[in-house]
Design an enzyme around this catalytic site. Structure first.
Site, PDB file in Angstrom:
ATOM      1  CD  GLU A  35      -0.741 -19.227  -5.369  1.00 16.59           C
ATOM      2  OE1 GLU A  35      -1.424 -20.046  -4.724  1.00 16.59           O
ATOM      3  OE2 GLU A  35      -0.224 -18.206  -4.855  1.00 16.59           O
ATOM      4  N   GLY A  41      -4.403 -15.429  -5.225  1.00 13.15           N
ATOM      5  CA  GLY A  41      -4.461 -15.796  -3.822  1.00 13.15           C
ATOM      6  C   GLY A  41      -5.869 -15.835  -3.263  1.00 13.15           C
ATOM      7  N   GLY A 191     -15.351  -9.141  13.639  1.00 12.03           N
ATOM      8  CA  GLY A 191     -14.489  -8.292  12.841  1.00 12.03           C
ATOM      9  C   GLY A 191     -15.099  -8.122  11.461  1.00 12.03           C
ATOM     10  CB  ILE A 193     -14.075 -11.989   7.947  1.00  8.22           C
ATOM     11  CG1 ILE A 193     -12.855 -11.566   7.140  1.00  8.22           C
ATOM     12  CG2 ILE A 193     -14.622 -13.314   7.411  1.00  8.22           C
ATOM     13  CD1 ILE A 193     -11.661 -12.501   7.269  1.00  8.22           C
ATOM     14  CB  ALA A 278     -15.366 -14.699  11.268  1.00  9.30           C
ATOM     15  CG  HIS A 454     -24.310  20.617  -3.690  1.00 11.43           C
ATOM     16  ND1 HIS A 454     -24.756  20.097  -2.502  1.00 11.43           N
ATOM     17  CD2 HIS A 454     -25.415  21.096  -4.344  1.00 11.43           C
ATOM     18  CE1 HIS A 454     -26.071  20.256  -2.427  1.00 11.43           C
ATOM     19  NE2 HIS A 454     -26.500  20.859  -3.534  1.00 11.43           N
TER      20      HIS A 454
END
Length: 475
Positions: A35, A41, A191, A193, A278, A454
């Site tokens: 990484e 990430g 979209g 984002i 975006a 419920h």
């Protein structure tokens, strides 16, 4: 320098990569993960998780604005933007550290550095992984199998002046750590984002304009849901321009001025303190040595087969790197499929992306799984469509959340649930019920016979299925 030998080397420690590494270790495969930035990430550090922390703040702030409706008094309520961002970063940091703990628990060797692939020295087997480590050294990993999980980055439009500059023009990353609260915000792209950031900043008081080149916002969603969402966002004060494009963006010392060509052909000037771009993402394919290996890349994404194989022996790719849907949970699932296929498990199945739920955490929330009504008809199905409004649900009314809709699409011939589409409070939590139904190939009878508790919002899922077959009870 000695080589590191292993069974599986994963490049990228996002939701796809770290899950693939854990599953590989569980199956007894010696695993190394590389990484270059942060464990977890983009999702954990600059995407899914910190944005949800921001949106939670906006949600609570929204409740304060309507305290009177709940019999409460809340006066002079404000917010501290720096503290809002700090909380979001702490949440991200906590989870990133958690991934590090999972790596240790599963005895996965972590190498901090940037990886590049090279041809195997003996001409056979998987490519070598050459790593330039953060401490300035170099490592070589020789693995029997190499999995690329390098994710993706935001697409930009430099020709129109929409190149992120960290000041006036933001990507999602800058939008998560704002230097100041913009009074006027322009969001290019509607979209998930774009809409999430539009919702966050509008909830905190910014004047928000959303520009979408297609004829409706949230274009991947069912058209009926998109229209419902647009109506709700406009009611909140957003300006939404569909069928429109930003032709040019000019900047002065204080703001940016966009020339927006609208669907009627006229151009409108939109001035904003900040602009969020975006308009989609493209795979992180650069600098990996893919060209030298002959890996096929199309439209910014690595081409793979149903088992995530690239066509180069021993080399696989998963997640955002291989294309839509660009979702963390899709990447994780692909990581598991890839590793289980490598390990030779006979229970593994290719991913059916129509069974992958999608969620947008705006206000109101939007969630869906499977085919839209239009897609089902295009595929030749004769459909039955059920709908149930939030205003007919006791729990929604008690929550003060009467605006919403649950929509289901069934095959008239077999009763199979083809798709489900929802907008309203907490639908991102509800959608997995329909996700399980799709995975189990449930029919209307299965949903009819399921007992829903419920009072809950989930009762609307039941009622929507009943409505498709003329059996709805509460409307």
């Amino acid at each position: 320098m000695a080589e590191i030998a292993c069974d599986v080397c994963v490049i990228g420690a996002g939701p796809g990569g770290y899950v693939a590494a854990i599953r590989a270790s569980q199956l007894g495969l010696k695993t190394v993960i590389v990484e270059r930035e942060h464990l977890g990430g983009v999702c954990l550090n600059w995407g899914c998780i910190p944005t949800k922390a921001l949106l939670r703040t906006a949600e609570i702030y929204g409740y304060f604005q309507h305290a009177k409706a709940f019999g409460l008094k809340a006066e002079n309520v404000g917010f501290d933007l720096e503290a809002v961002v700090e909380r979001s970063r702490k949440v991200a940091g906590q989870l990133s550290k958690g991934v590090g703990g999972l790596m240790k628990k599963n005895k996965i060797q972590v190498i901090d550095g940037a990886a590049r692939l090279a041809k195997s020295t003996n001409g056979a087997g998987a490519p070598l992984v050459k790593v330039k480590t953060k401490n300035g050294g170099e490592e070589t990993v020789r693995a029997r199998h190499v999995i690329l999980a390098t994710g993706a980055r935001a697409r930009t439009l430099p020709k129109a002046g929409l190149e992120p500059d960290g000041k006036f023009v933001w990507t999602a990353k800058e939008a998560m750590v704002p230097d100041a609260m913009p009074k006027r915000l322009l969001v290019v792209g509607s979209g998930a984002i774009g809409i999430e950031f539009a919702s966050f900043y509008r909830s905190l008081g910014a004047e928000v304009t959303v520009v979408e080149m297609l004829d409706r916002i949230l274009p991947a969603e069912d058209e009926e849901i998109s229209k419902f969402a647009e109506k709700q966002f406009k009611k909140q004060g957003m300006t939404i321009l569909t069928g429109a494009t930003v032709e040019k963006l000019e900047k002065n010392k204080q703001s940016a001025i966009a020339a927006v060509k609208k669907k009627d052909g006229k151009t409108e000037k939109v001035e904003a303190d900040r602009v969020i771009v975006a308009i989609g993402i493209t795979g992180n394919t650069d600098g990996l040595g893919l060209e030298e290996l002959g890996v096929k890349v199309e439209k910014g994404h690595v081409v793979v087969n149903e088992w995530l194989e690239t066509g180069v022996k021993g080399l696989y790719a998963i997640g955002d790197l291989v294309g839509p849907p660009w979702l963390a949970h899709k990447a994780s699932h692909e990581g598991v499929i890839c590793v289980e296929k490598i390990a030779g498990l006979n229970t593994v199945h290719p991913l059916d992306v129509s069974k992958v739920p999608g969620c947008t955490y705006s206000n109101p929330q939007v969630a869906s799984v499977g085919l839209t009504e239009a897609e089902a008809k295009e595929k030749g199905y004769k459909v039955r469509v059920g709908r149930f409004p939030f205003v007919g649900n006791g729990k929604a009314i008690a929550l003060g959340e009467p605006e919403g809709l649950v929509k289901t699409v069934f095959d008239d011939k077999t009763g199979e649930l083809l798709g489900a589409h929802m907008i309203g409070a907490e639908v991102t939590e509800l959608i997995q019920g329909f996700g399980v139904a799709r995975t189990l190939e449930a029919t209307e009878e299965d949903l009819f016979h399921a007992v829903f508790p419920h009072p809950t919002l989930s009762e609307m899922m039941h009622e929507s299925a009943l409505d498709a077959f003329g059996r709805v009870v509460h409307i």
